[in-house]
Scaffold this active site. Structure first.
Site: not given
Length: 283
Positions: A84-85, A134, A138, A237
């Protein structure tokens, strides 16, 4: 008389040969004018042919092969690595590590980061990794502001990814996971537009420290999931410390005969269910 008959035969053969040649030329001319067919007929687009083949030895062998593939996948020890991210400034190093170990992975990326590192995203697609969405901010306050806000962020992320790579992904993961802020009404909204919501089975907690502690946590989780016959989706991540210790995990997977695979749009997406656990952000 014999000579006359021979001459007639020669003339007839010449005429017939010329006729066949003319037909061949006509066909080639037609092909050149029309060009190649727009679409090559495939087996799935030929129901009459499939019906004709039904019950034949060839059809039986195809069915048997499909069963063997399905059984083989059931017997495989599969894990799904997801990051992710990203992409981060270290993403190329992450891909280097994955490539070295022959590992597959799925990347859930943020639109601003995709714009910042377009070349590494192109590399992901070219190398055969799965790319997903995603969102944009955020920021839980913004992302879960209304039932439309998750949809709008994913649509924006989708446009950015497609513009850079040509891939229109429907794989999504919401920030912080879908529980507790992804209400059922929010879920219906994204499903209506064809997005597939993915959470995870194993949370590495790799973001909590810069040590290798997350590796043991993941390995223990994999052992448990394997003992109950499940193929875990693992949350990681795209960050420096995670990448630093990733070879330990990948080496363990290889030694223990686990296969890493991409998440695919043809799969049934796994997500957490609300079950009265979901509530609006801030409430």
């Amino acid at each position: 008389m014999i000579y006359e008959i021979g001459a007639i035969i020669i003339i007839l053969l010449f005429i017939v040969g010329f006729s066949f040649r003319g037909t061949e030329d006509d066909v080639m001319v037609a092909v050149k004018k029309q060009g190649p067919p727009n679409e090559i007929p495939m087996m799935e687009n030929a129901p009459q042919l499939k019906q004709t083949m039904k019950g034949s030895i060839y059809a039986t062998s195809i069915i048997q092969k499909e069963k063997e593939v399905i059984q083989q996948e059931k017997n495989q020890k599969i894990v799904y690595l997801t990051f992710d991210d990203g992409p981060s400034s270290d993403a190329n190093e992450l891909l280097d590590v994955l490539d070295h170990y022959g590992a597959k992975a799925t990347f859930f990326m943020l639109a601003p980061h995709i714009k910042a590192y377009p070349d590494v995203v192109k590399r992901m697609v070219k190398t055969g990794y799965a790319v997903g969405l995603h969102g944009v901010t955020h920021d839980a306050r913004q992302f879960y502001h209304s039932k439309k806000s998750p949809l709008h962020e994913m649509q924006e992320d989708q446009k950015v990814l497609e513009k850079i790579t040509g891939v229109k992904s429907t794989l999504i993961r919401t920030p912080y996971g879908s529980v507790p802020y992804m209400l059922d009404s929010y879920r219906k909204e994204i499903e209506l537009y064809g997005f597939q919501l993915w959470d995870w089975d194993i949370d590495s907690d790799d973001w909590k420290s810069n040590s290798k502690a997350y590796v043991s946590r993941v390995i223990n989780g994999i052992k448990f999931m394997d003992s109950i016959g499940k193929h875990p989706v693992i949350l990681l991540h795209d960050r420096g410390p995670t990448i630093k210790y990733l070879p330990i995990l990948l080496n363990w997977l290889n030694k223990n005969h686990f296969v890493t695979k991409n998440l695919e749009e043809s799969m049934d997406a796994y997500s957490f269910k609300c079950n009265d656990r979901c509530h609006p952000y801030g409430s």
